[in-house]
Design a protein around this motif. Structure first.
Motif, PDB file in Angstrom:
ATOM      1  N   PHE A   1      -7.978  -8.710   9.156  1.00 37.17           N
ATOM      2  CA  PHE A   1      -8.569  -7.900   8.162  1.00 37.17           C
ATOM      3  C   PHE A   1      -9.178  -6.529   8.901  1.00 37.17           C
ATOM      4  O   PHE A   1      -9.392  -6.590  10.078  1.00 37.17           O
ATOM      5  CB  PHE A   1      -9.972  -8.403   7.417  1.00 37.17           C
ATOM      6  CG  PHE A   1      -9.555  -9.601   6.605  1.00 37.17           C
ATOM      7  CD1 PHE A   1      -7.946 -10.107   6.630  1.00 37.17           C
ATOM      8  CD2 PHE A   1     -10.441 -10.262   5.875  1.00 37.17           C
ATOM      9  CE1 PHE A   1      -7.980 -11.208   5.679  1.00 37.17           C
ATOM     10  CE2 PHE A   1     -10.255 -11.443   4.895  1.00 37.17           C
ATOM     11  CZ  PHE A   1      -8.781 -11.917   4.814  1.00 37.17           C
TER      12      PHE A   1
ATOM     13  N   SER B   1      -0.148  -9.585   2.089  1.00 33.08           N
ATOM     14  CA  SER B   1      -1.414  -8.572   2.266  1.00 33.08           C
ATOM     15  C   SER B   1      -2.043  -8.113   0.983  1.00 33.08           C
ATOM     16  O   SER B   1      -1.156  -8.086  -0.166  1.00 33.08           O
ATOM     17  CB  SER B   1      -0.892  -7.484   2.972  1.00 33.08           C
ATOM     18  OG  SER B   1      -0.354  -7.918   4.099  1.00 33.08           O
TER      19      SER B   1
ATOM     20  N   TYR C   1     -12.760   0.189   1.911  1.00 30.90           N
ATOM     21  CA  TYR C   1     -11.452  -0.733   1.734  1.00 30.90           C
ATOM     22  C   TYR C   1     -11.840  -1.880   2.651  1.00 30.90           C
ATOM     23  O   TYR C   1     -12.137  -1.767   3.722  1.00 30.90           O
ATOM     24  CB  TYR C   1     -10.260  -0.041   2.068  1.00 30.90           C
ATOM     25  CG  TYR C   1     -10.044   1.458   1.170  1.00 30.90           C
ATOM     26  CD1 TYR C   1      -9.981   2.599   1.793  1.00 30.90           C
ATOM     27  CD2 TYR C   1      -9.927   0.990  -0.144  1.00 30.90           C
ATOM     28  CE1 TYR C   1      -9.798   3.596   0.800  1.00 30.90           C
ATOM     29  CE2 TYR C   1      -9.717   2.198  -0.972  1.00 30.90           C
ATOM     30  CZ  TYR C   1      -9.539   3.418  -0.431  1.00 30.90           C
ATOM     31  OH  TYR C   1      -9.589   4.617  -1.167  1.00 30.90           O
TER      32      TYR C   1
ATOM     33  N   ARG D   1      -5.003  -5.264  -0.390  1.00 27.52           N
ATOM     34  CA  ARG D   1      -6.093  -4.135   0.124  1.00 27.52           C
ATOM     35  C   ARG D   1      -7.065  -4.139  -1.186  1.00 27.52           C
ATOM     36  O   ARG D   1      -7.054  -3.793  -2.269  1.00 27.52           O
ATOM     37  CB  ARG D   1      -5.748  -2.721   0.251  1.00 27.52           C
ATOM     38  CG  ARG D   1      -6.713  -1.911   0.571  1.00 27.52           C
ATOM     39  CD  ARG D   1      -6.100  -0.482   0.839  1.00 27.52           C
ATOM     40  NE  ARG D   1      -6.169   0.389  -0.172  1.00 27.52           N
ATOM     41  CZ  ARG D   1      -6.004   1.601  -0.166  1.00 27.52           C
ATOM     42  NH1 ARG D   1      -6.033   2.401   0.976  1.00 27.52           N
ATOM     43  NH2 ARG D   1      -5.964   2.317  -1.211  1.00 27.52           N
TER      44      ARG D   1
ATOM     45  N   SER E   1     -10.686  -2.647  -2.860  1.00 28.51           N
ATOM     46  CA  SER E   1     -11.407  -1.541  -2.736  1.00 28.51           C
ATOM     47  C   SER E   1     -12.881  -1.693  -3.540  1.00 28.51           C
ATOM     48  O   SER E   1     -13.058  -2.270  -4.273  1.00 28.51           O
ATOM     49  CB  SER E   1     -10.790  -0.473  -3.704  1.00 28.51           C
ATOM     50  OG  SER E   1      -9.318  -0.203  -3.417  1.00 28.51           O
TER      51      SER E   1
ATOM     52  N   ASN F   1      -4.263  -8.608   5.847  1.00 27.72           N
ATOM     53  CA  ASN F   1      -3.188  -9.035   6.145  1.00 27.72           C
ATOM     54  C   ASN F   1      -2.974 -10.519   6.605  1.00 27.72           C
ATOM     55  O   ASN F   1      -3.975 -11.218   6.964  1.00 27.72           O
ATOM     56  CB  ASN F   1      -2.613  -8.035   7.524  1.00 27.72           C
ATOM     57  CG  ASN F   1      -2.585  -6.695   7.031  1.00 27.72           C
ATOM     58  OD1 ASN F   1      -2.263  -6.237   5.641  1.00 27.72           O
ATOM     59  ND2 ASN F   1      -2.805  -5.885   8.027  1.00 27.72           N
TER      60      ASN F   1
ATOM     61  N   GLY G   1      -8.607  -4.994  -6.724  1.00 26.13           N
ATOM     62  CA  GLY G   1      -7.414  -5.029  -5.705  1.00 26.13           C
ATOM     63  C   GLY G   1      -7.148  -6.436  -5.352  1.00 26.13           C
ATOM     64  O   GLY G   1      -6.194  -6.873  -4.820  1.00 26.13           O
TER      65      GLY G   1
ATOM     66  N   GLN H   1      -8.690  -4.130   4.021  1.00 29.58           N
ATOM     67  CA  GLN H   1      -7.137  -4.345   4.254  1.00 29.58           C
ATOM     68  C   GLN H   1      -6.941  -5.789   4.795  1.00 29.58           C
ATOM     69  O   GLN H   1      -7.806  -6.090   5.850  1.00 29.58           O
ATOM     70  CB  GLN H   1      -6.601  -3.283   5.116  1.00 29.58           C
ATOM     71  CG  GLN H   1      -5.137  -3.887   5.571  1.00 29.58           C
ATOM     72  CD  GLN H   1      -4.023  -3.628   4.129  1.00 29.58           C
ATOM     73  OE1 GLN H   1      -4.324  -2.605   3.438  1.00 29.58           O
ATOM     74  NE2 GLN H   1      -3.270  -4.292   4.032  1.00 29.58           N
TER      75      GLN H   1
END
Length: 125
Positions: A68, A17, A80, A19, A21, A84, A8, A82
């Protein structure tokens, strides 16, 4: 050691952003505390975010709080991250790692003994 694979990463503009993995084979991630760490060129590896096994409690470094989010997907046996509102200072190789099983993690690097190979995140315009 457990096998972990990150994916990712990539190049993203500031404010964007991504994400990340973390996938596992041969074992169930839910049984382990999982951490995301990063290492920028010339800097030490640092903890970004971790999630425990028992109560799912999470930890975030001050530098990523509010931007995050770490989460589990039990059905996909994945964790995950994420990310941002990315900033140039988030540029680093990101690693996932496992601690445990069945631990309340303190998100300390030395407590994690299984590591993935890392994925590069570059935040630049």
């Amino acid at each position: 050691q457990l096998q972990l694979v990150e994916s990712g990463g990539g190049l993203v503009q500031p404010g964007g952003s991504l994400r990340l993995s973390c996938a596992a084979s041969g074992f169930t991630l839910d049984y382990y505390a999982i951490g995301w760490f990063r290492q920028a060129p010339g800097k030490e590896r640092e903890g970004v975010s971790c999630i425990s096994t028992s109560d799912g409690s999470t930890y975030y470094a001050d530098s990523v709080k509010g931007r995050f989010t770490i989460s589990r997907d039990s059905a996909k046996n994945a964790v995950y991250l994420q990310m941002n509102s990315l900033k140039p200072e988030d540029t680093a190789v990101y690693y996932c790692a496992a601690e445990g099983p069945y631990v309340q993690t303190m998100c300390l690097i030395d407590d994690f003994d299984s590591w993935g190979q890392g994925t590069q995140v570059t935040v630049s315009s």
